[in-house]
Design a protein around this motif. Structure first.
Motif, PDB file in Angstrom:
ATOM      1  N   ARG A 222       0.868  -1.176   0.000  1.00  0.00           N
ATOM      2  CA  ARG A 222       0.000   0.000   0.000  1.00  0.00           C
ATOM      3  C   ARG A 222       0.908   1.231   0.000  1.00  0.00           C
ATOM      4  N   ASP A 223       0.589   2.190  -0.839  1.00  0.00           N
ATOM      5  CA  ASP A 223       1.408   3.396  -0.913  1.00  0.00           C
ATOM      6  C   ASP A 223       0.502   4.597  -1.126  1.00  0.00           C
ATOM      7  N   PHE A 224       1.063   5.776  -0.877  1.00  0.00           N
ATOM      8  CA  PHE A 224       0.266   6.985  -0.970  1.00  0.00           C
ATOM      9  C   PHE A 224       0.971   8.023  -1.828  1.00  0.00           C
ATOM     10  N   GLY A 225       0.171   8.730  -2.591  1.00  0.00           N
ATOM     11  CA  GLY A 225       0.669   9.846  -3.371  1.00  0.00           C
ATOM     12  C   GLY A 225      -0.176  11.071  -3.087  1.00  0.00           C
ATOM     13  N   VAL A 226       0.184  12.183  -3.697  1.00  0.00           N
ATOM     14  CA  VAL A 226      -0.540  13.438  -3.517  1.00  0.00           C
ATOM     15  C   VAL A 226      -0.655  14.131  -4.865  1.00  0.00           C
ATOM     16  N   ARG A 227      -1.825  14.645  -5.157  1.00  0.00           N
ATOM     17  CA  ARG A 227      -1.981  15.503  -6.338  1.00  0.00           C
ATOM     18  C   ARG A 227      -2.595  16.829  -5.897  1.00  0.00           C
ATOM     19  N   VAL A 228      -2.033  17.899  -6.398  1.00  0.00           N
ATOM     20  CA  VAL A 228      -2.410  19.248  -5.977  1.00  0.00           C
ATOM     21  C   VAL A 228      -3.395  19.839  -6.987  1.00  0.00           C
ATOM     22  N   PRO A 229      -4.621  20.161  -6.583  1.00  0.00           N
ATOM     23  CA  PRO A 229      -5.540  20.849  -7.502  1.00  0.00           C
ATOM     24  C   PRO A 229      -4.971  22.222  -7.865  1.00  0.00           C
ATOM     25  N   THR A 230      -4.960  22.541  -9.148  1.00  0.00           N
ATOM     26  CA  THR A 230      -4.324  23.794  -9.590  1.00  0.00           C
ATOM     27  C   THR A 230      -5.303  24.720 -10.304  1.00  0.00           C
ATOM     28  N   GLU A 231      -6.569  24.599 -10.003  1.00  0.00           N
ATOM     29  CA  GLU A 231      -7.552  25.554 -10.496  1.00  0.00           C
ATOM     30  C   GLU A 231      -7.730  26.636  -9.437  1.00  0.00           C
ATOM     31  N   GLY A 232      -7.899  27.874  -9.852  1.00  0.00           N
ATOM     32  CA  GLY A 232      -8.019  28.959  -8.891  1.00  0.00           C
ATOM     33  C   GLY A 232      -6.761  29.806  -8.861  1.00  0.00           C
ATOM     34  N   SER A 233      -6.454  30.325  -7.699  1.00  0.00           N
ATOM     35  CA  SER A 233      -5.355  31.280  -7.554  1.00  0.00           C
ATOM     36  C   SER A 233      -4.136  30.645  -6.902  1.00  0.00           C
ATOM     37  N   PHE A 234      -2.988  30.829  -7.526  1.00  0.00           N
ATOM     38  CA  PHE A 234      -1.737  30.346  -6.944  1.00  0.00           C
ATOM     39  C   PHE A 234      -1.470  31.034  -5.611  1.00  0.00           C
ATOM     40  N   ARG A 235      -1.752  32.318  -5.524  1.00  0.00           N
ATOM     41  CA  ARG A 235      -1.529  33.069  -4.288  1.00  0.00           C
ATOM     42  C   ARG A 235      -2.415  32.550  -3.158  1.00  0.00           C
ATOM     43  N   GLU A 236      -3.651  32.238  -3.476  1.00  0.00           N
ATOM     44  CA  GLU A 236      -4.540  31.694  -2.445  1.00  0.00           C
ATOM     45  C   GLU A 236      -4.050  30.337  -1.966  1.00  0.00           C
TER      46      GLU A 236
END
Length: 379
Positions: free
Chosen positions: A168-182
């Motif tokens: 079992r392993d885990f990864g991460v994906r970052v949602p990139t819709e919206g504002s980078f600053r936020e």
């Protein structure tokens, strides 16, 4: 309404080599991963390791009544003799060589099924896979919903199959819709410092960091830098000769807009490299390497990721920056990026009575002892 009719054919290696266009069409109309389940990725894997490891291709295509490809099940078969004289025949999902040899890691393993035809095509493909002569099946790095679908398909017809979780392993994906600053504002102070704020520190102390896209003509030098940085950090290359050859084949077969290999340069010297590929609505981070002794206050690899994630927020077509599975050298740093956690499972389906009995008995053993016995017996 009656279910659509499909026919399944086992395809040859020659068929595989000619399937690029049709493969892409069915992939784009499916929920399968657009990078790891793509023809460039899997065919390149087969070209590099299929013959070298003595593997037997077991690729199945499902076709509708108009002879259009609507599903794919990319497998191979491998025989081995355990140290105790037990001969085992395994079906593996293409893209990983579990307990055979190190290759590259293929994540998001799944069947490739045209939307709207899920159950009928899945069952038709797995029925053909089940008719193959194998004792065990290994599927690496699949998502839990996919595992559930496979289990149902393989148990059709009252077959007796034991499901054995192996990793079992885990990864991460970052949602990139919206504002980078936020998004930056939601990060912890130390993470924000490493990802973004240290840019100003470097500018004041060392000069301007320059982010540069790598062209196809520069790919060979890029991988040399990547291996050099990994030798310094880990004591070994990131990719051996076969893996470098594989990645070069994949890159040559992708569309030019999919390449997102970048370097960070300071005063004309490359100090960090990032190996990213764009596919579908995601940008995948496959590898990274950097000059570890650059500055004790700067985590160059994390800083480089900050540039890549910022690019994704600026690109309308990119919805996720996928950091994939795996941990850092000292911590699971990906968990600090305000992303979605992805869980991958590697499972073994055992249908030989002896193997089912062995794994059933192992369930009563302590985990450490079970792993030691499996490692010794190559099970």
């Amino acid at each position: 309404m009656s279910e659509p009719s499909v026919s399944v054919h086992r395809l040859t290696a020659d068929d595989f080599g000619k399937l690029a266009g049709e493969w892409q069409e069915v992939l784009e109309s499916s929920d399968a991963d657009p990078l790891f389940m793509s023809w460039p990725w899997l065919f390149s894997w087969w070209e590099i390791w299929g013959k070298a490891l003595g593997l037997e291709l077991a690729l199945f295509g499902a076709y509708d009544t108009n002879s259009r490809l609507v599903g794919l099940a990319p497998f191979y078969l491998h025989d081995f003799l355990s140290p105790f004289g037990l001969r085992i025949r395994r079906a593996h999902f293409l893209g990983n060589a579990w307990h055979i040899s190190p290759t590259v890691r293929t994540e998001y393993s799944s069947l490739i099924i045209k939307k709207g035809m899920g159950a009928v095509v899945t069952n038709a493909l797995l029925a053909e896979v089940s008719r193959l002569n194998w004792h065990e099946m290994i599927v690496c790095d699949q998502l839990l919903p996919e595992l559930s679908r496979w289990k149902k398909g393989l148990l059709l017809g009252g077959r007796k199959i034991a499901l054995v979780p192996r990793a079992r392993d885990f990864g991460v994906r970052v949602p990139t819709e919206g504002s980078f600053r936020e998004w930056l504002g939601k990060l912890g102070a130390n993470t924000r410092l490493k990802l973004y704020n240290r840019r100003e520190y470097i500018k004041q102390k060392r000069g301007d960091l320059v982010l540069t896209r790598v062209t196809e003509e520069q790919v060979a030098v890029f991988f040399e830098h990547l291996n050099e940085f990994h030798r310094h950090r880990w004591g070994k290359n990131c990719f051996d000769d076969n893996a470098v050859a594989f990645h070069k084949k994949v890159i040559a077969r992708l569309e030019s807009h999919q390449l997102a290999l970048t370097t960070l340069e300071l005063n004309g010297k490359t100090v960090s490299v990032l190996y990213d590929i764009l596919a579908g609505s995601s940008r995948y981070n496959l590898q990274a390497g950097f000059q570890e002794d650059f500055d004790r206050k700067v985590a160059l690899g994390t800083l480089h990721l900050g540039y890549a994630i910022e690019e994704c927020f600026s690109a309308e077509s990119v919805c996720y920056y996928d950091l994939l599975a795996g941990y850092g050298k000292n911590s699971f740093y990906k968990s600090r990026f305000q992303g979605e956690t992805v869980q991958f499972v590697t499972v073994q389906f055992a249908r030989h009575p002896l193997m089912r009995g062995i794994y059933r008995a192992q369930a009563f053993l302590p985990e450490g002892l079970r792993r030691s016995l499996n490692r010794l017996a190559r099970l």
